[in-house]
Design an enzyme around this catalytic site. Sequence first.
Site, PDB file in Angstrom:
ATOM      1  N   SER A  57       0.811  -0.979  -0.058  1.00 37.25           N
ATOM      2  CA  SER A  57      -0.111   0.052   0.057  1.00 37.25           C
ATOM      3  C   SER A  57       0.787   1.319   0.079  1.00 37.25           C
ATOM      4  O   SER A  57       2.143   1.259   0.013  1.00 37.25           O
ATOM      5  CB  SER A  57      -0.937   0.034   1.335  1.00 37.25           C
ATOM      6  N   ILE A  59       2.926   4.557  -0.267  1.00 33.51           N
ATOM      7  CA  ILE A  59       4.384   4.857  -1.163  1.00 33.51           C
ATOM      8  C   ILE A  59       5.197   3.717  -1.658  1.00 33.51           C
ATOM      9  O   ILE A  59       5.436   3.522  -2.862  1.00 33.51           O
ATOM     10  CB  ILE A  59       5.236   5.738  -0.488  1.00 33.51           C
ATOM     11  N   SER A 187      11.096  10.556   6.340  1.00 37.02           N
ATOM     12  CA  SER A 187      10.002  11.625   6.061  1.00 37.02           C
ATOM     13  C   SER A 187      10.453  12.878   6.347  1.00 37.02           C
ATOM     14  O   SER A 187      11.667  12.979   6.882  1.00 37.02           O
ATOM     15  CB  SER A 187       9.135  11.036   7.111  1.00 37.02           C
ATOM     16  N   TYR A 200       6.919   8.924  16.115  1.00 37.75           N
ATOM     17  CA  TYR A 200       7.288   8.993  14.694  1.00 37.75           C
ATOM     18  C   TYR A 200       8.668   9.618  14.264  1.00 37.75           C
ATOM     19  O   TYR A 200       9.394   9.188  13.733  1.00 37.75           O
ATOM     20  CB  TYR A 200       6.263   9.406  13.935  1.00 37.75           C
ATOM     21  N   SER A 235      -1.821   8.876   0.320  1.00 39.88           N
ATOM     22  CA  SER A 235      -1.831   7.423   0.624  1.00 39.88           C
ATOM     23  C   SER A 235      -2.796   7.331   1.799  1.00 39.88           C
ATOM     24  O   SER A 235      -3.279   8.019   2.341  1.00 39.88           O
ATOM     25  CB  SER A 235      -0.193   7.197   0.983  1.00 39.88           C
TER      26      SER A 235
END
Length: 327
Positions: A57, A59, A187, A200, A235
């Site tokens: 799923s 990217i 990211s 994260y 996404s």
Amino acid sequence: MDIFGIIGSLYLLYIFSYAILLLISDCDVRLLFASIFGRRKLNKFKDKVVWVTGASSGIGEHITKSFAEYGAKLVLTARNETELERVKRLCCDNGKLSEEDVLILPMDVTDVSKHQAAFEKVLQHFNQLDILINNAGRSQRAIWENIELPVDKEMFELNVFSNLSLSRIVMKYFLERKKGHIALTSSIAGIIPVPFSATYSGTKFALHGYYGSLRREKITSRIGITILCPGPVVSNLLPACFTEKAGETYGESHKTTDSRMTGERCAFLCLVAIANNLPEVWMAKFPLMLLTYFSVYCPNVSLWMLKKLGLNAIQRLRDQRVTVQQS
Ligand SMILES: *[C@@H]1O[C@H](CO)[C@@H](O)[C@H](O)[C@H]1NC(C)=O
Ligand SMILES: *[C@@H]1O[C@H](CO)[C@@H](O)[C@H](O)[C@H]1NC(C)=O
Ligand SMILES: CC(=O)N[C@H]1CO[C@H](CO)[C@@H](O)[C@@H]1O
């Protein structure tokens, strides 16, 4: 004009053109040039064997499809076999790949005891591996002081340790072959610590430390390491987001009208970065690209701007809405 005047003017012109480029570009300036002048290098992916984790799923799926378009052979890993079958069919549909060119390898990547066996399966099937793509993990929307420690541990398990384990196995093989390429999806949150995504950001910064160290250690080898840093991309990342509580996910998804980079464009830029062996690339739409440059090169100004703009504005820039309500 004397010589200093000329140098000064050239410098101002340079700054000015850079600023203009940042206003129109959806990626960092080096990647922008590579995407224009380094496109031809994408053809070298033909018949290369590329292993993508998290390929079912988001990217990861888009990157997989882009590699298929350039004729690379693929190994697809994720937990859900049904979804991998679907991605495989999409990859074979373009007519450049046959059934044998795409190997499905379902696995929960956090189960690191399976990594060696999985790697051997890849070699059995293709006899070689050229590129490993450690694809981005799950994101998070949470308030810093409320995050439960098991959430931190689970995210590090998923986003950091599983990736390291697989990379180490593959790295030993690349070193023997004296070539290879490891890419990982970090990211923009690995460049600027993002509010409401503490764990994260923490995991992404950890990856930059680990792979930055690796890059320096292997600087004289012919092994490429590329850290891909996308900003918001269309996404299905949001529904699977971690929150503060163990076992809870964010649930809501993005709207297709949300102003985010498309998965196709992001995947294309990722492939350009890998083909041109760029060490680290940033991708995000205006004004996030500009804000990223500000945070890195003028951190004081960026903190001041954050204070002025307010946290809700930052959340809207990222998700087009306020995902975390503060009391
Ligand atoms: C795998 O994906 C399919 C199709 O999207 C879904 O129906 C199924 O529940 C998923 N399986 C697991 C274990 O998540
Ligand atoms: C900007 O921040 C740095 C590091 O935090 C600090 O040393 C410096 O004095 C600051 N500059 C200004 C102009 O505030
Ligand atoms: C190679 C590897 O283990 N990659 C994983 C890195 O972390 C994310 C977290 O979800 C996984 O999706 C990747 O597959």
